[in-house]
Design a protein around this motif. Structure first.
Motif, mmCIF file in Angstrom:
data_model
loop_
_atom_site.group_PDB
_atom_site.id
_atom_site.type_symbol
_atom_site.label_atom_id
_atom_site.label_comp_id
_atom_site.label_asym_id
_atom_site.label_seq_id
_atom_site.Cartn_x
_atom_site.Cartn_y
_atom_site.Cartn_z
ATOM 1 N N GLN A 1 -0.156 4.255 4.473
ATOM 2 C CA GLN A 1 -1.507 4.618 4.906
ATOM 3 C C GLN A 1 -1.877 5.906 4.184
ATOM 4 O O GLN A 1 -1.056 6.828 4.121
ATOM 5 C CB GLN A 1 -1.522 4.908 6.416
ATOM 6 N N GLN B 1 -9.132 -3.218 6.916
ATOM 7 C CA GLN B 1 -8.616 -4.193 5.949
ATOM 8 C C GLN B 1 -7.111 -4.073 5.807
ATOM 9 O O GLN B 1 -6.396 -5.073 5.716
ATOM 10 C CB GLN B 1 -9.288 -3.976 4.583
ATOM 11 N N GLN B 2 -6.611 -2.849 5.763
ATOM 12 C CA GLN B 2 -5.164 -2.653 5.607
ATOM 13 C C GLN B 2 -4.413 -3.147 6.840
ATOM 14 O O GLN B 2 -3.340 -3.730 6.729
ATOM 15 C CB GLN B 2 -4.862 -1.180 5.327
ATOM 16 N N THR B 3 -4.995 -2.938 8.016
ATOM 17 C CA THR B 3 -4.350 -3.430 9.242
ATOM 18 C C THR B 3 -4.245 -4.950 9.203
ATOM 19 O O THR B 3 -3.214 -5.528 9.550
ATOM 20 C CB THR B 3 -5.165 -3.011 10.483
ATOM 21 N N ARG C 1 -9.275 1.024 6.501
ATOM 22 C CA ARG C 1 -8.160 0.962 7.453
ATOM 23 C C ARG C 1 -8.115 -0.397 8.170
ATOM 24 O O ARG C 1 -7.045 -0.959 8.379
ATOM 25 C CB ARG C 1 -8.255 2.096 8.473
ATOM 26 N N GLY D 1 -0.295 0.618 -3.952
ATOM 27 C CA GLY D 1 -1.141 1.473 -3.111
ATOM 28 C C GLY D 1 -1.808 2.543 -3.954
ATOM 29 O O GLY D 1 -2.224 2.295 -5.095
ATOM 30 N N LEU E 1 5.272 0.011 4.608
ATOM 31 C CA LEU E 1 3.812 -0.033 4.599
ATOM 32 C C LEU E 1 3.276 1.391 4.456
ATOM 33 O O LEU E 1 3.890 2.335 4.961
ATOM 34 C CB LEU E 1 3.305 -0.654 5.907
ATOM 35 N N ILE F 1 -7.384 -1.372 -2.077
ATOM 36 C CA ILE F 1 -5.961 -1.072 -2.199
ATOM 37 C C ILE F 1 -5.659 0.356 -1.778
ATOM 38 O O ILE F 1 -4.601 0.657 -1.248
ATOM 39 C CB ILE F 1 -5.516 -1.328 -3.663
ATOM 40 N N ASP F 2 -6.595 1.263 -2.019
ATOM 41 C CA ASP F 2 -6.357 2.668 -1.678
ATOM 42 C C ASP F 2 -7.537 3.169 -0.861
ATOM 43 O O ASP F 2 -8.519 2.453 -0.653
ATOM 44 C CB ASP F 2 -6.189 3.484 -2.970
ATOM 45 N N CYS F 3 -7.431 4.403 -0.416
ATOM 46 C CA CYS F 3 -8.507 5.003 0.356
ATOM 47 C C CYS F 3 -9.629 5.475 -0.584
ATOM 48 O O CYS F 3 -9.447 5.561 -1.790
ATOM 49 C CB CYS F 3 -7.975 6.170 1.177
ATOM 50 N N LEU G 1 -4.171 -6.777 6.525
ATOM 51 C CA LEU G 1 -3.165 -7.108 5.508
ATOM 52 C C LEU G 1 -1.749 -6.994 6.099
ATOM 53 O O LEU G 1 -0.924 -7.906 5.941
ATOM 54 C CB LEU G 1 -3.308 -6.158 4.311
ATOM 55 N N ASN H 1 0.809 -1.225 0.000
ATOM 56 C CA ASN H 1 0.000 0.000 0.000
ATOM 57 C C ASN H 1 0.841 1.274 0.000
ATOM 58 O O ASN H 1 0.387 2.331 0.445
ATOM 59 C CB ASN H 1 -0.970 0.032 1.198
#
Ligand SMILES: [Zn+2]
Length: 409
Positions: A248, A227-229, A225, A150, A246, A195-197, A231, A133
């Motif tokens: 954000q 989902q990204q955590t 967020r 990302g 990583l 994949i992105d915000c 991942l 990301n």
């Protein structure tokens, strides 16, 4: 562009094999340093400092106590792809080629990179690399490990790739995962994550039902967020690498239209700006929890570096005449704060680092550190000499011993 990609591939394969074997032989004797970089898009010190004082970012506070931190001088008219590609290469935007979101009418992508990025240098030196990301890494490039793209990834309902949220299964126009076989593994074990915000709503989307639209958007941001955590947790558990980066990116986007501005700020609209005044600070509190999840995978021998590419500030003077005014993000959103001011010193990024040999509780004053310094400092940690084209310098002032021997300790 294709030539350059093939060239990089050939260079990598030619160099990586013997070095990787050599690296394995070395690794039995002395493990390589571990570095985790977390990029927070547009982290604004003016907003996080009060949160730190209130004890609402305990994980970032612990990094500050154990390490060095300060402002990070950024480039002029900073935005995400422009600065991230500077992080990657330690060269000027005009040199690395990714000068903004759109370059020559095309969404910024890795094929445009004209200078070698750090993931390639580390891979060639036998360092295992994992990236997830991180903005401006689409399409992904081969590394000695894995790469998941990302921000600026293209996909369904996000054909231009600019500030939108395709799911992994919806990616189009290039690979979002290297090696390609890892995509099925992620879909199976992590799920079909964004994949992105999320793209910010337009003024038309908001009109008449601002509160509902704001809440729905914030719920989606929270989901992304989470989902990204998940991942990151999966990758750090199942695919540990020596170098990990990583990213954000929801913070910056929230700040653009929900920055808690006051009624006297330009662009104030009580229907939007009085609704969720905590929304933007809350993004950093949420980020701190992500940081906590990452820190669970980190031991005392790991370097943790948190960087922000730029800050974000309410609209200010010269907005009407500044050629960059209101150019953030497609001009469709009711932007009340932005970062691509002509003078990058108006919106510095931030830098936090802790790890073996890094001074404790060191506050870097002024602009001691710049976005150009990240790549040379990471190479230094691995004992890799800084290439001539890099414009930054090793942040030797943050190390207890600035004798360029960090990797040998
Ligand atoms: Zn932005």
């Amino acid at each position: 562009m294709v030539f350059q990609r093939i060239f990089l591939l050939l260079v990598w394969f030619a160099a990586a094999l013997p070095v990787a074997l050599w690296g394995q032989a070395q690794s039995t004797a002395k493990p390589k340093p571990h570095v985790v970089v977390i990029g927070v898009n547009g982290m604004e010190l003016d907003v996080i400092r009060p949160l730190l004082l209130e004890g609402k970012m305990p994980n970032l506070s612990s990094v500050i106590k154990k390490g060095a931190y300060g402002k990070l001088r950024t480039v002029s008219a900073p935005n995400c792809p422009r600065v991230y590609s500077t992080f990657f290469t330690s060269t000027k935007p005009e040199e690395h080629g990714v000068t903004g979101f759109i370059v020559g009418g095309i969404t910024a992508n890795t094929n445009m990179l004209k200078e070698e990025p750090i993931w390639s240098m580390l891979s060639k030196s036998g360092v295992t690399v994992g990236m997830a990301n991180v903005p401006a890494t689409f399409p992904v490039m081969p590394v000695n490990g894995y790469m998941i793209s990302g921000m600026l990834t293209r996909g369904k309902n996000c054909e231009d790739g600019v500030l939108c949220a395709p799911k992994l299964s919806e990616v189009q126009g290039g690979d979002a995962v290297y090696p390609p076989a890892m995509k099925a593994e992620l879909l199976k074990n992590v799920g079909d994550f964004y994949i992105d915000c999320e793209r910010m709503p337009s003024a038309a989307d908001l009109k008449g039902h601002e509160t509902e639209a704001i809440d729905a958007w914030l719920n989606k941001v929270q989901l992304i967020r989470q989902q990204q955590t998940q991942l990151f947790d999966y990758l750090l558990s199942r695919h540990p690498t020596e170098f990990t980066w990583l990213g954000q990116s929801c913070e910056d986007r929230t700040g653009h239209w929900l920055y808690p501005i006051a009624p006297y700020n330009a662009g104030y609209n009580p229907k939007i700006n009085a609704v969720r005044t905590e929304a933007f600070p809350d993004q950093y509190i949420a980020f701190d929890k992500v940081l906590g999840a990452v820190l669970k995978h980190v031991d005392d021998n790991t370097y943790v570096i948190i960087v922000s590419d730029h800050g974000i500030k309410p609209l200010r003077e010269f907005e009407e005449t500044d050629p960059h005014a209101h150019m953030d993000h497609e001009k469709t959103t009711p932007v009340v704060a932005k970062h691509d001011f002509a003078d990058g010193d108006d919106v510095p990024g931030s830098f936090f680092a802790m790890g073996p040999g890094i001074k404790h509780d060191l506050h870097l004053m002024g602009f001691e550190a710049s976005v150009y310094d990240l790549a040379p400092t990471i190479l230094h940690i691995y004992g890799i000499e800084q290439p001539a084209q890099m414009r930054g310098h090793v942040l030797s002032e943050i190390f207890e011993n600035s004798d360029n021997k960090v990797a040998q300790k």
